[in-house]
Design an enzyme around this catalytic site. Structure first.
Site, PDB file in Angstrom:
ATOM      1  N   ASN A  20       0.865  -1.183   0.000  1.00 28.76           N
ATOM      2  CA  ASN A  20       0.000   0.000   0.000  1.00 28.76           C
ATOM      3  C   ASN A  20       0.901   1.232   0.000  1.00 28.76           C
ATOM      4  OD1 ASN A  20      -1.795   2.048   0.521  1.00 28.76           O
ATOM      5  ND2 ASN A  20      -2.342   1.349   2.593  1.00 28.76           N
ATOM      6  N   GLU A 108      -6.678   4.784   7.997  1.00 23.56           N
ATOM      7  CA  GLU A 108      -6.444   6.206   7.708  1.00 23.56           C
ATOM      8  C   GLU A 108      -7.688   6.831   7.073  1.00 23.56           C
ATOM      9  OE1 GLU A 108      -2.792   5.564   5.597  1.00 23.56           O
ATOM     10  OE2 GLU A 108      -1.859   5.005   7.501  1.00 23.56           O
ATOM     11  N   GLU A 178      -5.464  -4.887  10.758  1.00 21.39           N
ATOM     12  CA  GLU A 178      -4.441  -3.859  10.929  1.00 21.39           C
ATOM     13  C   GLU A 178      -4.676  -3.111  12.239  1.00 21.39           C
ATOM     14  OE1 GLU A 178      -2.465  -2.775   7.054  1.00 21.39           O
ATOM     15  OE2 GLU A 178      -4.194  -1.457   7.209  1.00 21.39           O
ATOM     16  N   GLY A 184       2.525   2.264  10.807  1.00 18.48           N
ATOM     17  CA  GLY A 184       3.476   3.357  10.644  1.00 18.48           C
ATOM     18  C   GLY A 184       4.222   3.726  11.920  1.00 18.48           C
ATOM     19  N   SER A 224       3.449  -2.176  10.420  1.00 20.52           N
ATOM     20  CA  SER A 224       4.897  -2.260  10.614  1.00 20.52           C
ATOM     21  C   SER A 224       5.478  -3.627  10.226  1.00 20.52           C
ATOM     22  CB  SER A 224       5.271  -1.903  12.062  1.00 20.52           C
ATOM     23  OG  SER A 224       4.889  -0.567  12.349  1.00 20.52           O
TER      24      SER A 224
HETATM   25  P1  PGA Z   1       2.891   0.285   7.716  1.00 21.30           P
HETATM   26  O1  PGA Z   1       1.404   0.489   7.128  1.00 21.30           O
HETATM   27  O2  PGA Z   1       3.413  -0.992   7.127  1.00 21.30           O
HETATM   28  O3  PGA Z   1       3.643   1.497   7.284  1.00 21.30           O
HETATM   29  O4  PGA Z   1       2.747   0.181   9.202  1.00 21.30           O
HETATM   30  C1  PGA Z   1       0.532  -0.589   6.965  1.00 21.30           C
HETATM   31  C2  PGA Z   1      -0.761  -0.134   6.367  1.00 21.30           C
HETATM   32  O5  PGA Z   1      -1.237   0.975   6.689  1.00 21.30           O
HETATM   33  O6  PGA Z   1      -1.358  -0.832   5.524  1.00 21.30           O
END
Ligand code: PGA
Length: 262
Positions: A20, A108, A178, A184, A224
């Site tokens: 993504n 998000e 998630e 993030g 992450s």
């Molecule tokens: P990340 O994001 O791997 O940067 O933690 C995962 C996601 O939002 O799908």
């Protein structure tokens, strides 16, 4: 002596790793990254790979990925067919750009853009009606986990986002767990935490549909994911892949994550 023979079920679910890219990469950068990922992973057959660039790059990335082992996905969609919906993109537009998948309900979007289970549900149904595969994201916030509400929140997301879908629909749906506190942040869920919730989600799918459907749906972990934690995550019984954010923005770590699943 009584001999109990328990028949072991063997379930095969093809691992799916999706990148993504979020709001990163202009068109030239997207083409470049897609080309490098394609070169790095040309020989991988047993893992399904999907790249989800921003809308503006979909067509160009599709050109790069045509006849490769990598599929294309979008990051969002609007459920109406067409009309006066400024700024929105329809399922048929995504199809014409070459998409096979589309992420819906990402945290998000839930957090910053008013996405709700109801809108996720409408989007998932519209995608399925257009032969596109939704990647439906669910997951609790840190405060939910601290308040012992993880299962409650995940159940609310799963049950309401997938409401009204049929068993046949579920053959084309991927669920992504998630935990918002892991996205993030560099702090991934431990393999035990991930497995616990993935197993819970599979139990919910069994209640909503049936055992065979629950067994066949792929449940990705996201939050992450990195080359150094993918191996232990993917070894969990109910973890069938990963939705990768930050580590998908460079070909090297993304390729390592895919290869970590082989
Ligand atoms: P990340 O994001 O791997 O940067 O933690 C995962 C996601 O939002 O799908």
């Amino acid at each position: 002596m009584l001999l109990l023979v328990r028949r072991q079920k063997i379930i095969m679910r093809r691992v799916i790793i999706a990148g993504n890219w979020k709001m990163n990469k202009n068109i030239a950068e997207s083409i470049d990254l897609a080309n490098t990922v394609k070169r790095s992973l040309y020989d991988v057959e047993s893992v399904e790979i999907v790249l989800c660039p921003p809308f503006t790059s979909l067509s160009d990335v599709n050109e790069v990925l045509i006849e490769s082992n990598i599929g294309l996905g979008a990051q969002d969609v609007y459920w109406e067919k067409e009309g006066a919906f400024t700024g929105e993109v329809s399922c048929s537009m995504l199809k014409s750009a070459g998409c096979k998948y589309c992420i819906v309900g990402h945290s998000e979007r839930r957090q910053f853009f008013g996405e709700t289970n109801e809108t996720v549900n409408k989007k998932a149904k519209a995608l399925l009606a257009n032969s596109l595969k939704p990647i439906v994201c669910v997951g609790e916030k840190l405060e939910d986990r601290k308040a012992d509400k993880t299962f409650q929140v995940v159940k609310d997301h799963v049950v309401n986002s997938l409401a009204g879908l049929t068993k046949e629909d579920m053959a084309n749906v991927v669920v992504a767990y998630e935990p918002v506190w892991a996205i993030g942040t560099g702090v991934n869920a431990t393999k035990e935490q991930a497995q616990e919730v993935h197993k819970y989600i599979r139990g919910l799918l069994k209640e909503m549909f049936d055992e065979a459907t629950a067994d066949s749906v792929r449940i990705q972990y996201g939050g992450s994911v990195k080359p150094d934690n993918i191996k232990e995550l993917i070894q969990q019984e109910d973890v069938d892949g990963a939705l990768v954010g930050g580590a998908s923005l460079k070909a090297d770590p993304f390729a390592q994550i895919v290869r970590g699943c082989l």
